[in-house]
Design an enzyme around this catalytic site. Structure first.
Site, PDB file in Angstrom:
ATOM      1  N   GLU A  11       0.819  -1.213   0.000  1.00  0.00           N
ATOM      2  CA  GLU A  11       0.000   0.000   0.000  1.00  0.00           C
ATOM      3  C   GLU A  11       0.859   1.273   0.000  1.00  0.00           C
ATOM      4  OE1 GLU A  11       0.358  -1.918   2.575  1.00  0.00           O
ATOM      5  OE2 GLU A  11       0.846  -0.671   4.295  1.00  0.00           O
ATOM      6  N   ASN A  46       8.434  -6.522   7.678  1.00  0.00           N
ATOM      7  CA  ASN A  46       7.793  -5.591   6.761  1.00  0.00           C
ATOM      8  C   ASN A  46       8.220  -4.158   7.021  1.00  0.00           C
ATOM      9  OD1 ASN A  46       5.882  -4.896   4.739  1.00  0.00           O
ATOM     10  ND2 ASN A  46       4.575  -4.125   6.372  1.00  0.00           N
ATOM     11  N   ASP A  98      15.485  25.042 -29.284  1.00  0.00           N
ATOM     12  CA  ASP A  98      15.775  26.336 -29.898  1.00  0.00           C
ATOM     13  C   ASP A  98      17.271  26.428 -30.106  1.00  0.00           C
ATOM     14  OD1 ASP A  98      13.280  27.339 -29.859  1.00  0.00           O
ATOM     15  OD2 ASP A  98      13.511  28.396 -27.958  1.00  0.00           O
TER      16      ASP A  98
END
Ligand code: ATP
Length: 859
Positions: free
Chosen positions: A282, A688, A324
């Site tokens: 998530e 995690n 340019d």
């Protein structure tokens, strides 16, 4: 207040100002009183709101539910730990998001508008936010009007007011008072409104309203910009959502299987929930924002200011850079090297018409200390003529021929005209591109035409001068009515040397599979000479002029565009055609632009690039990126940086997803192999949060791959998991799970000692090994060196120490239910943790030796 009905004097009285503006002291006072001249933007999120937002995340809610369940069944330690983890998670999320917001705010501030305003009688450039009522401001083509201004001077000033009135036709501005009071905004012709665009001409006026008091301020709430996600983030969010369903499905299955095997329901539920929390990526969209925002910050230090975050990610896909010439590929430091004069004389004038024209027809400001300010072409001409005739003559001429009107320069006509009183008569002078002048002459001077072509072929910019004397001041000041029947005065040829770094940057483009193209308003011969010098044009490349472009159909242009290296004498409108032709062929185009009319082509390009020094506000507003140094080489640097960031995001995704797949596979496969659930919920959450999170973040600062600029551009629509990432996630996940389960099997059956601590540690440390190996997709770690990413090294050492603390300190035992490993167990654990690292290094070797890299050639 009906500002449009007041005369100049009344305006000055009403605003407490004067023709030469305010003093700094008064302006400061007013700024304090009135507040800055800005529209209130959508409220910046406060830190509290950002923090609160973290707890609203679905996964935090699930974890909180898990904590409650733990608490209810009496496992208070677990529930406290889970709460601590939720808090930590929120804190990390908060710091990341807050930093990203701050970085974005800082970037916005750097890109803010500026305005030229009179303070203490002198024109100065100030941030538009510092303007106050009473300030006298200058407006010129390309500006975005910085506040509501009552105009007192207008030289063909035309404004595009569509932002405010919806009227797309430019409105011609006047300075006289308008008598009727209740006029619609569009009819208040002597007012310039904040946020509208100066499309033509010059002017000057008094600020009458600032900030939310301006007309646009009154409707500002309608103009709030919504936060938008980048394409990559959108894809990632979509991906994360789909993956969530799969993960939740697997976890539900795991839970059911656990129940069938007779595991304790509440424990099993906690395992399933922890796994779901751990495995759903998530945080990826947020992490991508951080990587992009950090990249944007780094780019701003390299003089590329990112206005839209998606540009950072798309920069890596650029396959054409249309640039340019003047100022971007060249230095924009011109000086006159050759002149060619006609013989004609004007009676009673001490210098030739050529020098006279050059002395009178320019808008260069000469400061008190003798500095020249203005357009570099004009500065070169003014310096040349003053050098020739001397200051005394120059001043004498300027006061003898006062300017009575002008038709400003525009890049479609490629010339400008000034009108001067000349005794009882009027002198009209036009200067411009050689062909523009030649078509406006009464008699064509054949010889001069060849001369100008020759100068162009030598890379010189050639400007022609012409004049005529008329009896009366023309009533209508338009190009059609004034610029005709002129007498030729002469040509000036000037050099504008290429930027020293341009050649190397062009070469770098080619090696990186990017084609550099020059698009210029200059003459084809001049453009081709410079393009050849810096390597844009070779023997096979084509040069196309604006006139030819006009005759080609869009289809034919699309076919041809891939081979064109130089577009010369191109008008801004034609630039859009070029962008479209390239994009039709699937190219990804970065296009530079600086002028008023460049905005549409900047918008049409995949990456619009504006100039920070010589660009107009309008072009900057339309751009995705601003070059603070106007330098072509900076675009190439930005592309390199974009490629680096994208590749780091890919590494990041690869890392996190592999970790997750390993965790899921470990827990899912264990029961199938007849083993107990290998990890406790707290172990899963730890891996995690800490093991995955810290080193993962350090991937964002990983340097570029060695060959990053020797690869072809990435395809814009390429999936995030392309290029073997999907396969990697599966096979490395399986390997990691295999090693972990192997340890579990061995420890339970052979020794039955501290199997869970070993399993937990092997899985944790394997992640660290993995992250070291995927720092580069191709280069072995021993070649990269451990120290080439210090934050990574630090986070790995730190995580390792934490892991050891958990294993060996009593507090670790209480919280994580671990036991100290003996020396043999530790040695086995460390040894097996290195397996994944070596396997992934081997993957690089296999890829480079056995699977041949795609062959690739320079463009
Ligand atoms: P590039 O497109 O490479 O940046 P540029 O911006 O100088 O070049 P324009 O500004 O469109 O191109 O100018 C086009 C042509 O107009 C120039 O080649 C020159 O001949 C002429 N020109 C430029 N500046 C002036 C000026 N101040 N007065 C008259 N003519 C000019």
């Amino acid at each position: 207040m009906n500002w449009h009905t007041l005369s100049a004097d009344q305006i000055f009285t009403a605003t407490g100002s004067a023709p030469d503006g305010l003093t700094s002291a008064v302006a400061e006072e007013r700024l304090l009183e009135k507040g800055p001249n800005v529209l209130h933007e959508k409220q910046q999120k406060s830190w509290l709101a950002v923090l609160a937002g973290q707890f609203k995340e679905f996964m935090s809610l699930v974890l909180i539910a898990a904590a409650v369940i733990s608490g209810v069944i009496g496992d208070v330690t677990d529930s406290v730990i889970i709460i601590v983890i939720v808090l930590l998670n929120a804190l990390i999320g908060f710091i990341q998001e807050f930093r990203a917001e701050k970085a974005m705010a800082a970037l916005k501030k750097m890109a803010a508008l500026h305005a030229v305003v009179f303070r203490d009688g002198l024109p100065v450039r100030k941030p538009a936010a510092e303007l106050v009522p009473g300030d006298v401001v200058l407006l010129e083509a390309g500006n975005i009007v910085p506040a509501d201004v009552r105009l007192l001077e207008s030289h063909s000033l035309r404004l595009d007011e569509s932002a405010l009135t919806g009227e797309s036709l430019a409105s011609e501005k006047i300075t006289e008072p308008v008598s009727s009071e209740n006029l619609p905004l569009a009819d208040r012709l002597n007012l310039a409104f904040k946020g509208t665009l100066v499309s033509y001409g010059r002017g000057q006026g008094v600020v009458v309203a600032t900030g939310m008091d301006t007309e646009i301020g009154k409707i500002a709430s309608l103009l709030q910009e919504e936060d938008t996600l980048t394409p990559l983030q959108l894809r990632m969010a979509d991906y994360a959502r789909k993956l969530s369903f799969i993960v939740i499905g697997i976890c539900a299955l795991l839970f059911g299987m656990g129940l069938l095997r007779g595991e304790e329901p509440v424990n099993m539920l906690l395992v399933a929930i922890s796994l779901a929390v751990a495995a759903i990526p998530e945080a990826l969209p947020a992490l991508i924002t951080i990587a992009l925002a950090m990249g944007a910050r780094r780019l701003s230090r390299q003089n590329a200011l990112i206005r839209h975050l998606p540009a950072v990610e798309t920069l890596g896909s650029v396959s054409f850079i249309c640039s340019d010439k003047t100022g971007t590929l060249t230095l924009n430091k011109m000086h006159v090297t050759e002149v060619e004069e006609a013989d004609a004389r004007i009676p009673e004038v001490e210098i030739s018409p050529f020098l006279l024209a050059m002395a009178l027809n320019h808008d260069v400001r000469i400061t008190d200390d003798g500095k020249f300010e203005g357009d570099s072409t004009e500065v070169a001409l003014a310096e040349f003529v003053i050098g020739k005739i001397g200051w005394d003559t120059y001043h004498r001429i300027v006061s003898r021929f006062p300017r009575t009107g002008e038709i400003p320069f525009d890049s479609d006509r490629k010339c400008m005209t000034s009108l001067h009183r000349f005794g009882e008569k009027y002198l009209i002078i036009t200067k411009g591109a050689a062909e523009s002048i030649l078509t406006r002459l009464k008699e064509k001077p054949g010889f001069f035409h060849q001369r100008s072509e020759l100068m162009g072929a030598n890379g010189l910019r050639v400007l022609g001068f012409a004049w005529k004397v008329v009896g009366n001041m023309p009533e209508l000041l338009t190009a059609e009515s004034v610029e005709n029947q002129l007498v030729f005065a002469g040509f000036a040829g000037m050099v504008d040397p290429p930027r020293p770094e341009a050649k190397a940057a062009i070469d770098a483009c080619r090696t990186a599979g990017i084609k550099p193209v020059m698009i210029t308003g200059d003459h084809p011969a001049t453009a081709a000479a410079i393009a050849r010098e810096i390597g844009i044009l070779d023997d096979t490349g084509l040069v196309i002029s604006g006139t030819e472009l006009q005759q080609i159909s869009p289809g034919a242009l699309a076919e041809k565009a891939a081979n064109v290296c130089v577009y010369a004498r191109v008008s801004p409108e034609q630039k859009i055609r070029i962008v479209k032709a390239l994009r039709d062929k699937g190219q990804f185009v970065a296009m530079t632009g600086d002028g008023v009319n460049d905005a549409p082509s900047l918008r049409a390009a995949d990456i619009g690039v504006a100039m920070g020094i010589n660009g107009t506000d309008v072009s900057r507003e339309a751009s995705d990126m601003i070059l603070l140094d106007d330098n072509f080489a900076t675009i190439v640097k930005a592309v390199k940086e974009g490629r680096r960031i994208y590749s780091n995001i890919r590494k990041f995704v690869r890392y996190i997803m592999t970790c997750n797949s390993a965790e899921i596979l470990t827990i899912f496969l264990a029961p199938l192999l007849g083993l107990p659930i290998p990890l406790l919920p707290i172990h899963i959450l730890w891996i995690n949060l800490v093991t995955d999170g810290l080193p993962g973040l350090a991937l964002a600062v990983e340097g570029a791959e060695e060959d990053v600029m020797r690869q072809p551009p990435r395809h814009a629509g390429e999936g995030l998991l392309s290029g073997g990432i999907g396969l990697h996630i599966v096979w490395v996940g399986l390997l990691m799970a295999g090693v972990t389960l192997g340890v579990q099997f061995w420890a339970i059956h052979v020794q039955d000692a501290h199997w869970q601590t070993m399993v937990f540690t092997v899985l944790s440390l394997s992640q660290l090994g993995h992250v070291m190996a995927i720092r580069s997709e191709k280069t072995f770690l021993y070649r990269q060196g451990l120290f080439s990413n210090k934050p990574m090294l630090a986070s790995i050492v730190f995580t390792f120490i934490l892991q050891m603390a958990i294993v060996y300190l009593p507090a670790g035992h209480d919280i994580f239910h671990t036991q100290p490993l003996n020396l043999t167990e530790l040695a086995i654990t460390l040894g097996l943790s290195a397996v994944v690292f070596h396997a992934v290094e081997l993957e690089k070797w296999v890829k480079s030796r056995i699977l041949q890299p795609p062959s690739y050639s320079r463009v």
